[in-house]
Design an enzyme around this catalytic site. Structure first.
Site, mmCIF file in Angstrom:
data_model
loop_
_atom_site.group_PDB
_atom_site.id
_atom_site.type_symbol
_atom_site.label_atom_id
_atom_site.label_comp_id
_atom_site.label_asym_id
_atom_site.label_seq_id
_atom_site.Cartn_x
_atom_site.Cartn_y
_atom_site.Cartn_z
ATOM 1 N N HIS A 275 1.034 -1.253 0.020
ATOM 2 C CA HIS A 275 0.117 -0.032 0.047
ATOM 3 C C HIS A 275 0.864 1.190 0.145
ATOM 4 O O HIS A 275 1.102 1.872 -0.978
ATOM 5 C CB HIS A 275 -0.920 -0.117 1.090
ATOM 6 C CG HIS A 275 -1.923 0.933 1.243
ATOM 7 N ND1 HIS A 275 -2.398 1.867 0.282
ATOM 8 C CD2 HIS A 275 -2.796 1.346 2.408
ATOM 9 C CE1 HIS A 275 -3.296 2.753 0.506
ATOM 10 N NE2 HIS A 275 -3.541 2.457 1.746
ATOM 11 N N HIS A 314 -2.235 -0.898 -11.776
ATOM 12 C CA HIS A 314 -3.100 -0.232 -10.449
ATOM 13 C C HIS A 314 -4.350 -1.243 -10.411
ATOM 14 O O HIS A 314 -4.875 -1.729 -11.654
ATOM 15 C CB HIS A 314 -3.540 1.167 -10.487
ATOM 16 C CG HIS A 314 -3.999 1.800 -9.182
ATOM 17 N ND1 HIS A 314 -5.395 1.548 -8.999
ATOM 18 C CD2 HIS A 314 -3.393 2.377 -8.318
ATOM 19 C CE1 HIS A 314 -5.519 2.313 -7.941
ATOM 20 N NE2 HIS A 314 -4.262 2.570 -7.441
ATOM 21 N N ASP A 370 3.128 6.224 -7.830
ATOM 22 C CA ASP A 370 4.447 5.952 -7.026
ATOM 23 C C ASP A 370 5.395 5.872 -7.925
ATOM 24 O O ASP A 370 6.612 5.957 -7.283
ATOM 25 C CB ASP A 370 4.149 4.546 -6.451
ATOM 26 C CG ASP A 370 3.358 4.881 -5.254
ATOM 27 O OD1 ASP A 370 3.337 5.846 -4.529
ATOM 28 O OD2 ASP A 370 2.591 3.775 -4.836
HETATM 29 N N1 ACO Z 1 4.930 -5.498 -13.486
HETATM 30 C C1 ACO Z 1 4.784 -6.464 -14.341
HETATM 31 N N2 ACO Z 1 3.570 -7.166 -14.325
HETATM 32 C C2 ACO Z 1 2.545 -6.589 -13.933
HETATM 33 C C3 ACO Z 1 2.436 -5.366 -13.019
HETATM 34 C C4 ACO Z 1 3.760 -4.863 -12.886
HETATM 35 N N3 ACO Z 1 4.140 -3.885 -12.100
HETATM 36 N N4 ACO Z 1 1.234 -5.194 -12.488
HETATM 37 C C5 ACO Z 1 0.613 -6.112 -12.935
HETATM 38 N N5 ACO Z 1 1.052 -7.180 -13.984
HETATM 39 C C6 ACO Z 1 0.620 -8.188 -14.642
HETATM 40 C C7 ACO Z 1 0.271 -9.471 -13.550
HETATM 41 O O1 ACO Z 1 1.411 -10.208 -13.581
HETATM 42 C C8 ACO Z 1 -0.811 -9.837 -14.740
HETATM 43 O O2 ACO Z 1 -0.350 -10.661 -15.750
HETATM 44 P P1 ACO Z 1 -0.894 -12.022 -16.101
HETATM 45 O O3 ACO Z 1 -2.339 -11.562 -16.424
HETATM 46 O O4 ACO Z 1 -0.046 -12.519 -17.275
HETATM 47 O O5 ACO Z 1 -1.073 -12.923 -15.023
HETATM 48 C C9 ACO Z 1 -1.615 -8.892 -15.117
HETATM 49 O O6 ACO Z 1 -0.901 -7.709 -15.182
HETATM 50 C C10 ACO Z 1 -2.875 -8.338 -13.983
HETATM 51 O O7 ACO Z 1 -2.199 -7.896 -12.997
HETATM 52 P P2 ACO Z 1 -2.839 -8.366 -11.386
HETATM 53 O O8 ACO Z 1 -1.868 -8.739 -10.365
HETATM 54 O O9 ACO Z 1 -4.134 -9.005 -11.580
HETATM 55 O O10 ACO Z 1 -3.351 -6.720 -10.971
HETATM 56 P P3 ACO Z 1 -3.734 -6.382 -9.702
HETATM 57 O O11 ACO Z 1 -4.937 -5.437 -9.894
HETATM 58 O O12 ACO Z 1 -3.970 -7.570 -8.747
HETATM 59 O O13 ACO Z 1 -2.376 -5.743 -9.055
HETATM 60 C C11 ACO Z 1 -1.035 -3.772 -8.419
HETATM 61 C C12 ACO Z 1 -2.276 -4.207 -9.089
HETATM 62 C C13 ACO Z 1 -0.941 -4.880 -7.131
HETATM 63 C C14 ACO Z 1 -0.892 -2.443 -8.190
HETATM 64 C C15 ACO Z 1 -0.015 -4.477 -9.329
HETATM 65 O O14 ACO Z 1 -0.243 -3.722 -10.744
HETATM 66 C C16 ACO Z 1 1.381 -4.291 -8.854
HETATM 67 O O15 ACO Z 1 1.914 -5.116 -8.038
HETATM 68 N N6 ACO Z 1 2.204 -2.992 -9.507
HETATM 69 C C17 ACO Z 1 3.389 -2.966 -8.927
HETATM 70 C C18 ACO Z 1 3.385 -2.474 -7.445
HETATM 71 C C19 ACO Z 1 2.974 -0.964 -7.357
HETATM 72 O O16 ACO Z 1 3.406 0.035 -8.060
HETATM 73 N N7 ACO Z 1 2.162 -0.651 -6.494
HETATM 74 C C20 ACO Z 1 1.412 0.724 -6.248
HETATM 75 C C21 ACO Z 1 -0.106 0.714 -6.386
HETATM 76 S S1 ACO Z 1 -0.736 2.254 -6.249
HETATM 77 C C22 ACO Z 1 -0.880 2.618 -4.625
HETATM 78 O O17 ACO Z 1 -0.971 1.922 -3.936
HETATM 79 C C23 ACO Z 1 -0.766 3.950 -4.139
#
Ligand code: ACO
Length: 436
Positions: A275, A314, A370
């Protein structure tokens, strides 16, 4: 079985779902109101069948009129005002007023609000002398913040009187006002510097910078560009509807805990790396990449699932996070003062490559808030440990606004979700001597 007579965000009887219990043939028609259907209809069909929704992916737990977020189109508004307009033209304290009260203040209201916040910035001497001094010498500032904001409840026992609107508003002012003081004290303690008291002649952001950085000078003069950039970052982080920490605030608040204890719970949620810790992860990732020629191999590793591109993607935004766009412009202004953060070139190139790559395009992965905020904080001199603390200061306005909204909502009760029990059925107790 669920069939939809209308889809989307329609209002009216024609827009409804009909839910049929195929075991009994009983059915209920549920109107789609403001893009949602009430779970009460399911209770009518069978009160012992629950909606299984881990992590609340498809559950709206409240009606809220604070923040509007459209993830598909990259729209964020506080109380109806576009985030871009607020970031460019407003100040954090004005935005905090808007979020808490629902309307922009008149000049007189704003003067009173600013005065009240400014004159509640001090904390009880025991917080400084006894709590802060009691922490381990290398205590994480976010751990200190969680503990001290919760402890404030013991200094203001009236805060328990949550039914009194005047008492409630007094705690709201105290919380927004004292967070920067606790945050700066937490930093000064963790690096062994004496605490700096609030300077009530300064604006909100400049006062925080003074408490952070002042050494021996009679008065700390912050660079106006940096103070404005910080204020703008505070605006961008002030609220984001039902995120993890706001949900924690609402759940704890629903038990009628006092607002300091509820805010401590919200801070604890924000402490989690999923988060409030992502911008720190971005800085670490960019540092690890280290140079432009390492970007391509890093992106390849991400695509193979061996790494994650932090600051991208996101849960709600499936297009460019509007806050990331504003922050990118802020970064340029900050770097003109602080000197360019060498990690910026890597970030810019990484963004360019990712946005042109099929892997990221097909998954609708764009920079989030971020991706650039950590670079700005780092350039301004904040250690990475302070990043979640810098998030908590402005998010306090959002937390308390949701807490007020919750308490004024006649539909809300104590939060108490149900579960699907998958453990063993009843079985007889076996004394230890008879167990294998
Ligand atoms: N890098 C690479 N691949 C990614 C990323 C990423 N940052 N984010 C999502 N994906 C991929 C997943 O592997 C998945 O691929 P697949 O379909 O082949 O399995 C697809 O994109 C969908 O991703 P999910 O994990 O289902 O997306 P979810 O909504 O659960 O996750 C999250 C969102 C946690 C923010 C994710 O994008 C992530 O981990 N990002 C990096 C961390 C980050 O920047 N967090 C800050 C969020 S903003 C905040 O909280 C203020």
């Amino acid at each position: 079985m669920i069939s939809g007579a209308g889809e989307g965000k329609g209002v009216g009887v024609a827009d409804s779902y009909t839910i049929i219990d195929n075991r009994t043939g009983k059915s209920v028609e549920v109107p789609i109101e403001n893009g949602g259907i009430s779970s009460r209809a399911l209770r009518e069909l069978d009160p012992n069948i629950f909606i299984y929704d881990p992590a609340f992916l498809q559950t709206a737990a409240c009606r809220s009129s604070i923040t509007f977020l459209d993830g598909d189109n990259g729209i964020l508004r506080y109380r109806g005002y576009p985030i871009q307009d607020l970031a460019e033209q407003s100040s954090y304290l004005e935005v905090a007023y808007l979020i808490v009260h629902g309307e922009l203040p008149s000049r007189a209201e704003f003067e009173k609000w600013t005065h009240d916040i400014t004159f509640h910035t001090y904390v009880h001497e025991n917080v400084r002398k006894r709590f802060m001094d009691g922490f381990h010498h290398d205590a994480h500032p976010m751990g200190i913040l969680v503990a001290t904001v919760g402890a404030l409840s013991t200094f203001y026992p009236e805060a328990k009187n949550i039914a009194d609107p005047e008492v409630r508003m007094r705690q709201v002012v105290r919380l927004i006002a004292k967070m920067p003081t606790l945050a700066a004290f937490a930093h000064r303690f963790s690096i062994g510097l004496p605490f700096v008291f609030p300077d009530n002649s300064l604006d909100f952001a400049s006062n925080f910078l003074s408490m952070m950085w002042k050494i021996a000078e009679p008065r700390f003069e912050s660079d106006p560009v940096l103070a404005r950039a910080l204020d703008q970052l505070f605006i961008l982080h002030a609220d984001h509807e039902q995120n993890c920490s706001t949900t924690a605030m609402r759940v704890v608040g629903s038990a009628h805990a006092d607002p300091f204890s509820s805010t401590a719970a919200a801070c604890a949620a924000l402490y989690g790396p999923l988060h409030g810790g992502a911008n720190e992860a971005v800085v670490r990732m960019l540092t690890e990449i280290g140079s432009l020629e390492n970007i391509e191999p890093f992106v390849a590793a991400v695509k193979e699932g061996k790494a994650r591109l932090m600051g991208f993607g996101h849960r709600v935004y499936k297009s460019y996070d509007p806050r990331a766009r504003i922050i990118k412009a802020t970064a340029e202004r900050v770097f003109e003062v602080t000197g360019r953060n060498p990690l910026l070139d890597i970030a810019l190139k990484l963004e360019e490559i990712a946005l042109a790559d099929e892997y990221f395009i097909s998954r609708r992965l764009y920079p989030n808030v971020d991706f650039y905020s950590g670079l700005i904080y780092q350039a301004m001199g904040f250690p990475v440990d302070m990043f979640p603390v810098l998030f908590a200061i402005p998010r306090t306005a959002g937390w308390v606004a949701h807490w007020l909204e919750l308490l004024g909502d006649p539909e809300q009760k104590i939060s108490r979700p149900r579960q699907i029990y998958v453990g063993p059925p009843e079985r007889p107790y076996v004394p230890i001597r008879d167990r294998n």
